[in-house]
Design a protein around this motif. Structure first.
Motif, short mmCIF file in Angstrom:
data_model
loop_
_atom_site.label_atom_id
_atom_site.label_comp_id
_atom_site.label_asym_id
_atom_site.label_seq_id
_atom_site.Cartn_x
_atom_site.Cartn_y
_atom_site.Cartn_z
N LYS B 175 0.81 -1.22 0.00
CA LYS B 175 0.00 0.00 0.00
C LYS B 175 0.84 1.27 0.00
CE LYS B 175 -4.41 -1.73 1.00
NZ LYS B 175 -4.18 -3.06 1.63
N SER B 176 1.65 1.42 1.01
CA SER B 176 2.32 2.71 1.15
C SER B 176 3.60 2.80 0.31
CB SER B 176 2.64 2.96 2.62
OG SER B 176 3.33 1.84 3.13
N VAL B 177 3.47 2.61 -1.00
CA VAL B 177 4.65 2.80 -1.83
C VAL B 177 4.50 4.07 -2.65
CG1 VAL B 177 5.51 0.44 -2.04
CG2 VAL B 177 3.67 1.19 -3.52
N ASP B 178 5.60 4.79 -2.76
CA ASP B 178 5.59 6.01 -3.55
C ASP B 178 6.08 5.65 -4.95
OD1 ASP B 178 5.69 8.49 -4.53
OD2 ASP B 178 7.32 9.23 -3.25
N ARG B 179 5.11 5.39 -5.82
CA ARG B 179 5.48 4.82 -7.11
C ARG B 179 6.18 5.79 -8.04
NH1 ARG B 179 0.80 1.92 -10.10
NH2 ARG B 179 -0.66 3.18 -8.90
N TYR B 180 5.88 7.07 -7.86
CA TYR B 180 6.35 8.02 -8.86
C TYR B 180 7.38 9.00 -8.34
CZ TYR B 180 2.50 5.93 -11.39
OH TYR B 180 1.68 5.03 -11.99
N ALA B 181 8.15 8.59 -7.35
CA ALA B 181 9.16 9.48 -6.78
C ALA B 181 10.15 9.95 -7.86
CB ALA B 181 9.90 8.78 -5.65
N ASP B 182 10.56 9.01 -8.71
CA ASP B 182 11.51 9.35 -9.77
C ASP B 182 10.93 10.37 -10.74
OD1 ASP B 182 13.71 8.00 -9.03
OD2 ASP B 182 13.44 6.30 -10.40
N VAL B 183 9.66 10.16 -11.09
CA VAL B 183 9.00 11.08 -12.03
C VAL B 183 8.95 12.47 -11.43
CG1 VAL B 183 6.90 11.54 -13.32
CG2 VAL B 183 7.61 9.19 -12.95
N LEU B 184 8.58 12.55 -10.15
CA LEU B 184 8.47 13.86 -9.49
C LEU B 184 9.83 14.55 -9.45
CD1 LEU B 184 6.06 12.95 -6.57
CD2 LEU B 184 5.54 14.32 -8.58
N ARG B 185 10.88 13.76 -9.24
CA ARG B 185 12.22 14.33 -9.18
C ARG B 185 12.58 14.96 -10.53
NH1 ARG B 185 16.96 11.96 -10.03
NH2 ARG B 185 15.95 9.96 -10.38
N ILE B 186 12.23 14.28 -11.62
CA ILE B 186 12.54 14.82 -12.94
C ILE B 186 11.63 16.01 -13.27
CG2 ILE B 186 12.65 14.28 -15.41
CD1 ILE B 186 13.15 11.34 -14.56
N GLU B 187 10.36 15.91 -12.84
CA GLU B 187 9.43 17.01 -13.11
C GLU B 187 9.93 18.32 -12.50
OE1 GLU B 187 5.61 15.72 -11.74
OE2 GLU B 187 5.11 14.76 -13.65
N ALA B 188 10.66 18.21 -11.40
CA ALA B 188 11.13 19.41 -10.71
C ALA B 188 12.30 20.08 -11.43
CB ALA B 188 11.52 19.06 -9.28
N MET B 189 12.86 19.41 -12.43
CA MET B 189 14.03 19.97 -13.12
C MET B 189 13.62 21.02 -14.15
SD MET B 189 16.21 16.60 -14.05
CE MET B 189 16.67 15.37 -12.84
N THR B 190 14.59 21.85 -14.58
CA THR B 190 14.32 22.77 -15.67
C THR B 190 14.42 22.00 -16.99
OG1 THR B 190 16.63 23.30 -16.01
CG2 THR B 190 15.47 24.62 -14.39
N ALA B 191 13.93 22.63 -18.07
CA ALA B 191 13.93 21.95 -19.37
C ALA B 191 15.33 21.48 -19.74
CB ALA B 191 13.37 22.88 -20.44
#
Lengths: 51, 315
Positions: B175-191
Motif C-alpha cells: 500500500k504505502s509505496v511512492d510509485r512516482y518518486a523518480d518522475v516527481l524528481r525529474i518534473e522538478a528539473m528545468t527543461a
C-alpha cells in the motif's frame, strides 16, 4: 515531451476545422511567435551525418 | 514463492492431460544463474523442467501474440495485466487461454546481484526471503527485499487480475509505496536539466532494441525503427536518433504499459528505460484515472472519448 527535455512551447497541438481560417492564422502567428522567442533549437539537432 | 512450483506443475499436468490446453508457457532454469528462460511444455512428461523462483522476471504475455493454440500460461500480476491488454487489443482470444495465476512477491534485480559479486556467480538458491549466492565456493546470504527490481519494489498489483487457476492464495498488496518518486524528481528539473538527464541516461544505448523485443506491447509486424521506406527514425547511434527511438518507444506504450520492467531487465547496458514510460503511466493515472490492463471490459483512454477528458493543451 516536455518531461523528456523538450522546451515548453516548442511543441504545440491544435484542432482546427477547414472552415476556421481565422483560427488557423491566429494559431500559426502565436506558434511562430513562441518558437521565435525560444530561439533556434539547439537540442534536437543532429551533429553526425548518417548514411 | 518456492512452494508454488509443485502447484504449477500439478495444475499444468491436469490441463495437459485433460486436453484443455495444447501447451503450457512457463519458465525453465536458464543456462546461467539469474536468467530463467521462457519455455513451452507440450506434454506432461516434460513438466519437471518448469521452475518458479525470483528470477522469472520476463513477461510471458510476450509469447502469446497471435497464437492460435489453446494455451495455459503462468502469469504474475504484471503478466496478467499484459494478457488483459492483449485481449483488449485482439492479439489473443480469452477462450484460448487458461491462466495460471501467480501471486508474485517480486523478482530480483539480476544486475544488482551480479554487481555485488566480482568473481561471478556459480549458483543461486532461495528460501522465503533469503537469497543465497555462491561465488567461488563462498556462500553469501542476502535479504531478498533489498534486491528487488525497482518496479517490483514499487508494485501495487502483485496478484493476477484475471486467472482460471491459482498456484497459491492471493497475497496482500503493497500500500504505502511512492510509485512516482523518480518522475516527481525529474518534473522538478528545468527543461535543460531534463534534456541533460535523459542525454546521460541513454548515452550507453547501443540500439539493440532488446527493450522493444522484451516488451509484450511491441508486436507490430514491422516496427517503426526497422522501416526504411519511409524512414521514421535514423538508424545510427547519433544521440538524436537514439533519443527519437526512446521517445517513440515510450509513446507507443502510453496507456498500455503495465510497468512490468521487462524492458529494463532486458537492457544489456543497464539503461533505466522505465524512466520514459513511468511519466506516461503517471499522467494516465492523473488525467484519466487509468492503469493499464486491470479489466478486459474497460476500453483504454486513448480509444475512448469522454467529455471530461483534459484538453487544455490543445489550442
Amino acid at each position: 515531451m516536455e518531461h523528456m527535455g523538450v522546451e515548453p512551447g516548442r511543441l504545440s497541438f491544435s484542432w482546427i476545422s477547414s472552415a476556421e481560417s481565422t483560427k488557423f492564422v491566429d494559431v500559426v502567428k502565436e506558434v511562430t511567435a513562441t518558437v521565435k522567442a525560444l530561439g533556434p533549437n539547439i537540442n534536437f539537432k543532429k551533429t553526425a551525418k548518417v548514411a | 514463492m518456492l512452494g508454488y512450483i509443485d502447484n504449477i506443475r500439478e495444475i499444468s499436468k491436469r490441463l495437459l492431460d485433460e486436453g484443455r490446453v495444447d501447451m503450457i508457457i512457463g519458465f525453465r532454469k536458464g543456462t546461467i544463474p539469474l536468467m530463467n528462460e521462457p519455455c513451452f511444455v507440450k506434454n506432461s512428461g516434460e513438466l519437471s523442467t518448469l521452475v518458479w523462483d525470483s528470477n522469472c522476471g520476463i513477461n510471458l504475455a510476450n509469447y502469446l501474440t497471435d497464437r492460435k493454440e489453446k494455451i495455459g500460461i503462468v502469469a504474475k500480476g504484471c503478466d496478467s495485466r499484459n494478457i488483459v491488454t492483449h485481449i483488449i487489443e485482439n492479439k489473443i482470444k480469452r477462450e484460448k487461454l487458461v491462466i495460471i495465476g501467480i501471486p508474485c512477491k517480486g523478482m530480483v534485480d539480476k544486475r544488482k546481484i551480479a554487481g555485488m559479486f566480482e568473481n561471478g556467480i556459480e549458483d543461486i538458491t532461495e528460501e522465503d526471503n533469503i537469497i543465497r549466492v555462491k561465488s567461488r565456493g563462498v556462500e553469501t546470504s542476502l535479504n531478498k527485499s533489498d534486491l528487488l527490481q525497482e518496479n517490483c519494489a514499487l508494485c501495487v498489483h502483485r496478484n493476477p487480475v484475471i486467472y482460471d487457476e491459482l498456484a497459491a492464495p492471493l497475497i496482500e498488496e503493497q500500500k504505502s509505496v511512492d510509485r512516482y518518486a523518480d518522475v516527481l524528481r525529474i518534473e522538478a528539473m528545468t527543461a535543460q536539466e531534463k534534456w541533460e538527464y535523459f542525454k546521460d541516461l541513454i548515452s550507453p544505448c547501443i540500439r539493440c532494441y532488446a527493450c522493444r523485443n522484451a516488451c509484450p506491447l511491441c508486436y507490430c509486424p514491422t516496427c517503426f525503427v526497422d522501416e526504411s521506406r519511409p524512414q521514421w527514425c535514423g538508424k545510427s547511434q547519433d544521440e538524436i536518433d537514439t533519443r527519437t527511438f526512446h521517445f517513440l518507444r515510450a509513446y507507443h506504450c502510453a496507456g498500455r504499459c503495465t510497468d512490468c520492467g521487462a524492458c529494463e531487465r532486458a537492457c544489456p547496458v543497464g539503461i533505466k528505460v522505465r524512466q520514459f514510460t513511468s511519466k506516461l503511466n503517471k499522467d494516465c493515472l492523473d488525467m484519466f484515472g487509468w492503469e493499464a490492463g486491470l479489466s478486459p471490459d474497460q476500453r483504454p483512454p486513448l480509444d475512448t472519448y469522454k467529455p471530461a477528458d483534459p484538453g487544455d493543451f490543445i489550442k
